[in-house]
Design a protein around this motif. Sequence first.
Motif, mmCIF file in Angstrom:
data_model
loop_
_atom_site.group_PDB
_atom_site.id
_atom_site.type_symbol
_atom_site.label_atom_id
_atom_site.label_comp_id
_atom_site.label_asym_id
_atom_site.label_seq_id
_atom_site.Cartn_x
_atom_site.Cartn_y
_atom_site.Cartn_z
ATOM 1 N N SER A 126 0.827 -1.208 0.000
ATOM 2 C CA SER A 126 0.000 0.000 0.000
ATOM 3 C C SER A 126 0.860 1.255 0.000
ATOM 4 O O SER A 126 2.005 1.245 0.471
ATOM 5 C CB SER A 126 -0.915 0.009 1.229
ATOM 6 O OG SER A 126 -1.700 -1.165 1.287
ATOM 7 N N SER A 127 0.291 2.335 -0.533
ATOM 8 C CA SER A 127 1.000 3.622 -0.550
ATOM 9 C C SER A 127 0.546 4.541 0.575
ATOM 10 O O SER A 127 1.309 5.410 1.013
ATOM 11 C CB SER A 127 0.765 4.320 -1.900
ATOM 12 O OG SER A 127 1.200 3.527 -2.975
ATOM 13 N N TYR A 128 -0.691 4.370 1.010
ATOM 14 C CA TYR A 128 -1.254 5.253 2.020
ATOM 15 C C TYR A 128 -1.928 4.418 3.097
ATOM 16 O O TYR A 128 -2.454 3.331 2.827
ATOM 17 C CB TYR A 128 -2.292 6.201 1.404
ATOM 18 C CG TYR A 128 -1.776 6.993 0.234
ATOM 19 C CD1 TYR A 128 -1.072 8.182 0.424
ATOM 20 C CD2 TYR A 128 -1.998 6.555 -1.072
ATOM 21 C CE1 TYR A 128 -0.595 8.906 -0.652
ATOM 22 C CE2 TYR A 128 -1.519 7.275 -2.162
ATOM 23 C CZ TYR A 128 -0.813 8.444 -1.943
ATOM 24 O OH TYR A 128 -0.338 9.160 -3.015
ATOM 25 N N ILE A 129 -1.929 4.959 4.310
ATOM 26 C CA ILE A 129 -2.628 4.301 5.400
ATOM 27 C C ILE A 129 -3.441 5.339 6.164
ATOM 28 O O ILE A 129 -2.973 6.445 6.430
ATOM 29 C CB ILE A 129 -1.655 3.550 6.345
ATOM 30 C CG1 ILE A 129 -2.462 2.748 7.385
ATOM 31 C CG2 ILE A 129 -0.665 4.486 7.022
ATOM 32 C CD1 ILE A 129 -1.617 1.725 8.134
ATOM 33 N N TYR A 130 -4.673 4.996 6.452
ATOM 34 C CA TYR A 130 -5.576 5.847 7.237
ATOM 35 C C TYR A 130 -5.822 5.194 8.587
ATOM 36 O O TYR A 130 -6.210 4.019 8.659
ATOM 37 C CB TYR A 130 -6.924 6.005 6.535
ATOM 38 C CG TYR A 130 -6.918 6.783 5.253
ATOM 39 C CD1 TYR A 130 -7.295 8.124 5.233
ATOM 40 C CD2 TYR A 130 -6.582 6.169 4.045
ATOM 41 C CE1 TYR A 130 -7.321 8.840 4.043
ATOM 42 C CE2 TYR A 130 -6.605 6.871 2.860
ATOM 43 C CZ TYR A 130 -6.973 8.208 2.861
ATOM 44 O OH TYR A 130 -7.009 8.912 1.677
ATOM 45 N N PHE A 131 -5.610 5.973 9.650
ATOM 46 C CA PHE A 131 -5.989 5.535 10.987
ATOM 47 C C PHE A 131 -7.179 6.360 11.467
ATOM 48 O O PHE A 131 -7.373 7.504 11.037
ATOM 49 C CB PHE A 131 -4.820 5.717 11.969
ATOM 50 C CG PHE A 131 -3.776 4.646 11.880
ATOM 51 C CD1 PHE A 131 -4.004 3.400 12.438
ATOM 52 C CD2 PHE A 131 -2.554 4.885 11.256
ATOM 53 C CE1 PHE A 131 -3.043 2.402 12.362
ATOM 54 C CE2 PHE A 131 -1.587 3.898 11.174
ATOM 55 C CZ PHE A 131 -1.828 2.651 11.730
ATOM 56 N N GLY A 132 -7.931 5.778 12.362
ATOM 57 C CA GLY A 132 -9.057 6.510 12.940
ATOM 58 C C GLY A 132 -8.603 7.603 13.891
ATOM 59 O O GLY A 132 -9.228 8.655 13.988
ATOM 60 N N GLU A 133 -7.502 7.348 14.592
ATOM 61 C CA GLU A 133 -6.972 8.314 15.550
ATOM 62 C C GLU A 133 -5.707 8.952 14.990
ATOM 63 O O GLU A 133 -4.870 8.262 14.405
ATOM 64 C CB GLU A 133 -6.636 7.643 16.887
ATOM 65 C CG GLU A 133 -7.834 7.087 17.634
ATOM 66 C CD GLU A 133 -8.680 8.174 18.254
ATOM 67 O OE1 GLU A 133 -8.225 9.336 18.308
ATOM 68 O OE2 GLU A 133 -9.801 7.866 18.687
ATOM 69 N N PRO A 134 -5.543 10.289 15.156
ATOM 70 C CA PRO A 134 -4.285 10.923 14.732
ATOM 71 C C PRO A 134 -3.131 10.422 15.571
ATOM 72 O O PRO A 134 -3.322 9.928 16.692
ATOM 73 C CB PRO A 134 -4.550 12.411 14.957
ATOM 74 C CG PRO A 134 -5.625 12.465 15.991
ATOM 75 C CD PRO A 134 -6.475 11.247 15.759
ATOM 76 N N LEU A 135 -1.933 10.572 15.034
ATOM 77 C CA LEU A 135 -0.741 10.081 15.730
ATOM 78 C C LEU A 135 -0.588 10.719 17.096
ATOM 79 O O LEU A 135 -0.307 10.051 18.077
ATOM 80 C CB LEU A 135 0.506 10.354 14.880
ATOM 81 C CG LEU A 135 1.836 9.839 15.444
ATOM 82 C CD1 LEU A 135 1.763 8.334 15.638
ATOM 83 C CD2 LEU A 135 2.986 10.198 14.504
ATOM 84 N N ALA A 136 -0.815 12.042 17.192
ATOM 85 C CA ALA A 136 -0.708 12.739 18.480
ATOM 86 C C ALA A 136 -2.058 12.670 19.189
ATOM 87 O O ALA A 136 -2.792 13.639 19.274
ATOM 88 C CB ALA A 136 -0.287 14.186 18.266
ATOM 89 N N ASN A 137 -2.387 11.494 19.664
ATOM 90 C CA ASN A 137 -3.680 11.288 20.305
ATOM 91 C C ASN A 137 -3.554 11.534 21.800
ATOM 92 O O ASN A 137 -2.825 10.829 22.490
ATOM 93 C CB ASN A 137 -4.184 9.862 20.046
ATOM 94 C CG ASN A 137 -5.494 9.593 20.773
ATOM 95 O OD1 ASN A 137 -6.301 10.504 20.921
ATOM 96 N ND2 ASN A 137 -5.682 8.370 21.212
ATOM 97 N N ASN A 138 -4.275 12.538 22.293
ATOM 98 C CA ASN A 138 -4.213 12.863 23.716
ATOM 99 C C ASN A 138 -5.456 12.391 24.453
ATOM 100 O O ASN A 138 -5.785 12.865 25.532
ATOM 101 C CB ASN A 138 -4.070 14.384 23.896
ATOM 102 C CG ASN A 138 -2.763 14.890 23.316
ATOM 103 O OD1 ASN A 138 -1.726 14.260 23.491
ATOM 104 N ND2 ASN A 138 -2.823 16.014 22.614
ATOM 105 N N SER A 139 -6.194 11.453 23.852
ATOM 106 C CA SER A 139 -7.420 10.962 24.463
ATOM 107 C C SER A 139 -7.134 10.296 25.799
ATOM 108 O O SER A 139 -6.137 9.594 25.974
ATOM 109 C CB SER A 139 -8.106 9.968 23.520
ATOM 110 O OG SER A 139 -9.187 9.349 24.152
ATOM 111 N N VAL A 140 -8.032 10.509 26.746
ATOM 112 C CA VAL A 140 -7.904 9.862 28.054
ATOM 113 C C VAL A 140 -8.108 8.356 27.903
ATOM 114 O O VAL A 140 -7.498 7.550 28.587
ATOM 115 C CB VAL A 140 -8.935 10.447 29.047
ATOM 116 C CG1 VAL A 140 -8.889 9.706 30.371
ATOM 117 C CG2 VAL A 140 -8.657 11.936 29.268
#
Length: 427
Positions: A126-140
């Motif tokens: 694959s050339s691209y990958i999508y995640f549901g959460e951004p890399l800098a996830n500050n979620s509790v």
Amino acid sequence: MDTLPPSLFIKNRSKLARLLLPSSVVVISSNRSMPRTADQVFPFRQTSDLFYLTGIAREGCTLVLYPCERKEKCRQILYIPLTDRRTAMWDGPGITPEEAKRVSGITDIRYSDSLIKDLREIIAQSSYIYFGEPLANNSVVPSNELEIRRELGSVLEHTEEHTLAPLLTRLRMFKEKEEIAMAQKAIEITREAFLSVLSGICPGMYEYEVAADISHTFLSAGCLDHAFPPIVASGKNSLVLHYISNRDRCMSGDLLLLDFGADWNYYAADISRTIPVNGRFTPRQRQVYDANIRVLEKSMRLMTGGKQMKEFNREVGLLWEEEHVKLGLYSMQDLREHSSNEPLWKKYYWHGTSHSIGIDVHDRFDQGTPFSAGMLLSCEPGIYIPEEGIGIRLENDILITDDGPVNLSQSIPIDPEEIEVMMGERG
């Protein structure tokens, strides 16, 4: 309980696939339970985006879509946790492949122990990958995606990463008929709770007793949760926009502001009503209430296709400006002489008038997108007069259609005379 058909989630995944870059892979995973004490957790709530795409409300699941070539279809795999005997003894049986297939409409169901191995192979192509959460996830409450990233390690260096949030915002702003049906059911249950409050409230009750009445009605209807912590704000507490402690007494002569909504199968209602604790508005309370009714009715008519949220909020502010003058809160001369960049109406109206409603009570919404058919939005003008101890908010749930706005909550009493009559019939 009403259930959403797998055809809805199949459709949602197809809509997402059309928005993806070619040669891409999507990885979106469950929330994790949030610890409450050393050996207890808070009730689990699924990641809203994962529920939107699969209907799966269980922990430990991951959806993978690939290869996505700007087509409606791409390969779909749903990974589920394998529940061991000890976990089943304590927490009950986990989700089965048959259940996951039936709910989501995905035929390729695998156990999570093969996820990382499979992803390494998929990402290499694959050339691209999508995640549901951004890399800098500050979620509790972190999702499993952070752990997935760590386990994949350097494999991710060969793909360009994107987040799904902008794409899912574009999709979730517009509700399918099945979603509207769930929201309408939540509104109907919320109506029953409000009627119960009208018949049971009396001076001297605590706010938490009113909240308990609402919860009882929700549970009796088969609704297992609130869409958000209920606001039950009497007297001066009605001036606090997000008052949720609900600890004070409801006293005769006070108003009681209610902002609450049922959650039906992950879809929210969001309703506000303000009532007199003793069943009768004082003349001043009624004067202010009537002003709010007029603004609400005019505001709902303004919710037409093509209008921007910013423009709508400004128009509602001008409606309040006219009513504030009638109420004697300031004069036309005050308006002419007002020099601040902050509009004078904001002195008594502290929040926006609308937000999107859906799986989240404040659902995904792009402020730059004009109102369009399929949007489900709140309309909630309010007035807050600290010097008089009066806070009133009235809120309906509005569906935007090609034929104009439709008030889905029109069956919930709001007319002041009707409310007084209904409260006067209390035993």
